[in-house]
Write a protein that holds these residues in place. Structure first.
Motif, mmCIF file in Angstrom:
data_model
loop_
_atom_site.group_PDB
_atom_site.id
_atom_site.type_symbol
_atom_site.label_atom_id
_atom_site.label_comp_id
_atom_site.label_asym_id
_atom_site.label_seq_id
_atom_site.Cartn_x
_atom_site.Cartn_y
_atom_site.Cartn_z
ATOM 1 N N LYS A 50 19.111 56.660 -30.593
ATOM 2 C CA LYS A 50 20.521 56.566 -30.990
ATOM 3 C C LYS A 50 20.928 55.139 -31.376
ATOM 4 C CE LYS A 50 22.014 60.756 -29.208
ATOM 5 N NZ LYS A 50 22.052 61.695 -30.314
ATOM 6 N N SER A 51 20.027 54.196 -31.229
ATOM 7 C CA SER A 51 20.376 52.797 -31.487
ATOM 8 C C SER A 51 20.242 52.458 -32.964
ATOM 9 C CB SER A 51 19.483 51.871 -30.664
ATOM 10 O OG SER A 51 18.154 51.927 -31.137
ATOM 11 N N SER A 52 20.951 51.382 -33.336
ATOM 12 C CA SER A 52 20.794 50.851 -34.692
ATOM 13 C C SER A 52 21.129 49.367 -34.660
ATOM 14 C CB SER A 52 21.705 51.583 -35.680
ATOM 15 O OG SER A 52 23.040 51.137 -35.552
ATOM 16 N N GLU A 53 20.593 48.650 -35.620
ATOM 17 C CA GLU A 53 20.847 47.211 -35.718
ATOM 18 C C GLU A 53 22.332 46.932 -35.987
ATOM 19 O OE1 GLU A 53 18.956 44.493 -35.080
ATOM 20 O OE2 GLU A 53 17.469 45.920 -34.352
ATOM 21 N N SER A 54 22.967 47.759 -36.810
ATOM 22 C CA SER A 54 24.388 47.527 -37.111
ATOM 23 C C SER A 54 25.248 47.767 -35.867
ATOM 24 C CB SER A 54 24.860 48.391 -38.276
ATOM 25 O OG SER A 54 24.773 49.767 -37.966
ATOM 26 N N ASN A 55 24.909 48.800 -35.083
ATOM 27 C CA ASN A 55 25.630 49.029 -33.823
ATOM 28 C C ASN A 55 25.423 47.852 -32.873
ATOM 29 O OD1 ASN A 55 26.438 51.567 -34.689
ATOM 30 N ND2 ASN A 55 24.906 52.657 -33.491
ATOM 31 N N LEU A 56 24.196 47.380 -32.800
ATOM 32 C CA LEU A 56 23.872 46.261 -31.916
ATOM 33 C C LEU A 56 24.685 45.027 -32.289
ATOM 34 C CD1 LEU A 56 22.213 45.058 -29.608
ATOM 35 C CD2 LEU A 56 20.398 44.600 -31.267
ATOM 36 N N ALA A 57 24.767 44.734 -33.575
ATOM 37 C CA ALA A 57 25.536 43.569 -34.032
ATOM 38 C C ALA A 57 27.014 43.727 -33.680
ATOM 39 C CB ALA A 57 25.356 43.373 -35.529
ATOM 40 N N SER A 58 27.535 44.904 -33.889
ATOM 41 C CA SER A 58 28.949 45.168 -33.602
ATOM 42 C C SER A 58 29.248 45.068 -32.106
ATOM 43 C CB SER A 58 29.320 46.553 -34.132
ATOM 44 O OG SER A 58 30.643 46.868 -33.799
ATOM 45 N N ILE A 59 28.438 45.720 -31.293
ATOM 46 C CA ILE A 59 28.649 45.712 -29.840
ATOM 47 C C ILE A 59 28.482 44.298 -29.293
ATOM 48 C CG2 ILE A 59 27.815 46.592 -27.614
ATOM 49 C CD1 ILE A 59 26.973 49.179 -29.187
ATOM 50 N N SER A 60 27.505 43.562 -29.796
ATOM 51 C CA SER A 60 27.268 42.194 -29.323
ATOM 52 C C SER A 60 28.457 41.286 -29.588
ATOM 53 C CB SER A 60 26.023 41.614 -29.990
ATOM 54 O OG SER A 60 24.878 42.317 -29.584
ATOM 55 N N LYS A 61 29.157 41.503 -30.703
ATOM 56 C CA LYS A 61 30.362 40.725 -30.992
ATOM 57 C C LYS A 61 31.501 41.110 -30.058
ATOM 58 C CE LYS A 61 29.838 39.840 -35.919
ATOM 59 N NZ LYS A 61 30.379 40.150 -37.242
ATOM 60 N N PHE A 62 31.634 42.402 -29.824
ATOM 61 C CA PHE A 62 32.733 42.939 -29.027
ATOM 62 C C PHE A 62 32.541 42.651 -27.534
ATOM 63 C CE2 PHE A 62 35.091 46.796 -27.384
ATOM 64 C CZ PHE A 62 36.351 46.347 -27.749
ATOM 65 N N VAL A 63 31.292 42.674 -27.081
ATOM 66 C CA VAL A 63 30.963 42.440 -25.672
ATOM 67 C C VAL A 63 29.946 41.305 -25.602
ATOM 68 C CG1 VAL A 63 30.140 43.472 -23.516
ATOM 69 C CG2 VAL A 63 31.279 44.923 -25.214
ATOM 70 N N PRO A 64 30.439 40.068 -25.700
ATOM 71 C CA PRO A 64 29.499 38.938 -25.679
ATOM 72 C C PRO A 64 28.806 38.805 -24.327
ATOM 73 C CG PRO A 64 31.770 38.162 -25.606
ATOM 74 C CD PRO A 64 31.825 39.649 -25.779
ATOM 75 N N GLN A 120 23.080 40.081 -21.861
ATOM 76 C CA GLN A 120 22.400 41.273 -21.373
ATOM 77 C C GLN A 120 21.623 41.963 -22.493
ATOM 78 O OE1 GLN A 120 25.780 40.987 -21.434
ATOM 79 N NE2 GLN A 120 26.513 42.641 -22.707
ATOM 80 N N LYS A 121 20.597 42.692 -22.105
ATOM 81 C CA LYS A 121 19.820 43.486 -23.047
ATOM 82 C C LYS A 121 20.714 44.615 -23.562
ATOM 83 C CE LYS A 121 16.084 46.827 -23.129
ATOM 84 N NZ LYS A 121 15.183 47.607 -22.289
ATOM 85 N N MET A 122 20.657 44.866 -24.869
ATOM 86 C CA MET A 122 21.424 45.953 -25.484
ATOM 87 C C MET A 122 20.530 46.733 -26.439
ATOM 88 S SD MET A 122 25.092 44.442 -26.623
ATOM 89 C CE MET A 122 26.323 43.915 -25.453
ATOM 90 N N PHE A 123 20.798 48.032 -26.486
ATOM 91 C CA PHE A 123 20.097 48.880 -27.453
ATOM 92 C C PHE A 123 20.871 48.958 -28.766
ATOM 93 C CE2 PHE A 123 18.241 50.386 -23.524
ATOM 94 C CZ PHE A 123 16.939 50.700 -23.877
ATOM 95 N N GLY A 124 22.192 48.994 -28.682
ATOM 96 C CA GLY A 124 23.020 49.201 -29.864
ATOM 97 C C GLY A 124 23.384 50.662 -30.030
ATOM 98 N N VAL A 125 23.916 51.271 -28.960
ATOM 99 C CA VAL A 125 24.288 52.687 -28.969
ATOM 100 C C VAL A 125 25.803 52.787 -28.809
ATOM 101 C CG1 VAL A 125 23.983 54.931 -27.835
ATOM 102 C CG2 VAL A 125 22.064 53.306 -27.957
ATOM 103 N N LYS A 126 26.426 53.591 -29.648
ATOM 104 C CA LYS A 126 27.876 53.747 -29.622
ATOM 105 C C LYS A 126 28.350 54.534 -28.398
ATOM 106 C CE LYS A 126 28.705 53.448 -34.573
ATOM 107 N NZ LYS A 126 29.257 54.138 -35.739
#
Length: 189
Positions: free
Chosen positions: A15-29, A32-38
């Motif tokens: 369910k992960s994607s690079e675009s989700n990861l970039a978005s989540i990383s900005k929103f939740v600085p 921590q390790k992240m997959f990038g799942v909405k």
């Protein structure tokens, strides 16, 4: 439990994607390790795996990724009322390891949802203790976990006491929680 964790990890990767990861990383600085799942996908996974119970909640949290912690919180929200004492114990264990606002707010609001009506006294005792913590996330958590009680006029004085102790906090995320609770009061809650 290992097989269940492998299955969840596989679902998260799918369910992960690079675009989700970039978005989540900005929103939740944070670091921590992240997959990038909405979030909607995390909600589905929490429902799918809630039968793993408290053991799965602990395993997900220990695994350490942002999404695994969020799923753990969402499962705890669903099962927490079945064993309030265990739920409170888990929240106490997780609180010192909280490292961002999203996990903090989920822990304070979602994870405690099943116990807040029956264990308000215990929640306020924890909130008072954590309001004095050196850990900024525990100080924020002390307010987030009592946010729901702004709907209960008889508890306003306890909440306002917590606010007074944190109003001048130097940390941005703690001050934001103070503002949030104060807004609730200004809405007539």
């Amino acid at each position: 439990m290992k097989e269940l964790m492998r299955e969840i990890n596989s679902d998260l990767k799918a369910k992960s994607s690079e675009s989700n990861l970039a978005s989540i990383s900005k929103f939740v600085p944070g670091t921590q390790k992240m997959f990038g799942v909405k979030t909607p996908d995390l909600n589905v996974l929490a429902k799918k795996y809630k039968s793993g119970g408290f053991e799965l909640v602990s395993a997900l949290w220990k695994s350490g990724s942002f999404e695994e912690k969020i799923i753990a919180i969402k499962i705890l929200e669903q099962i927490g009322g079945k064993d309030p004492d265990r739920t409170l114990k888990i929240v106490k264990e997780f609180a010192p390891e909280t490292d961002n606002w999203a996990v903090c707010d989920g822990l304070g609001m979602q994870a405690l949802k099943g116990v807040r009506k029956t264990h308000a006294d215990e929640i306020f005792i924890l909130a008072e203790k954590w309001s004095q913590s050196k850990n900024l996330w525990q100080r924020r958590l002390s307010l987030v976990m009592v946010e729901w009680f702004t709907r209960e006029p008889l508890l306003h004085s306890k909440i306002k006491k917590l606010i007074r102790s944190l109003e001048g906090d130097e940390e941005y995320y703690v001050r934001k929680a103070v503002q949030w609770i104060n807004r609730n009061f200004s809405k007539g809650r």
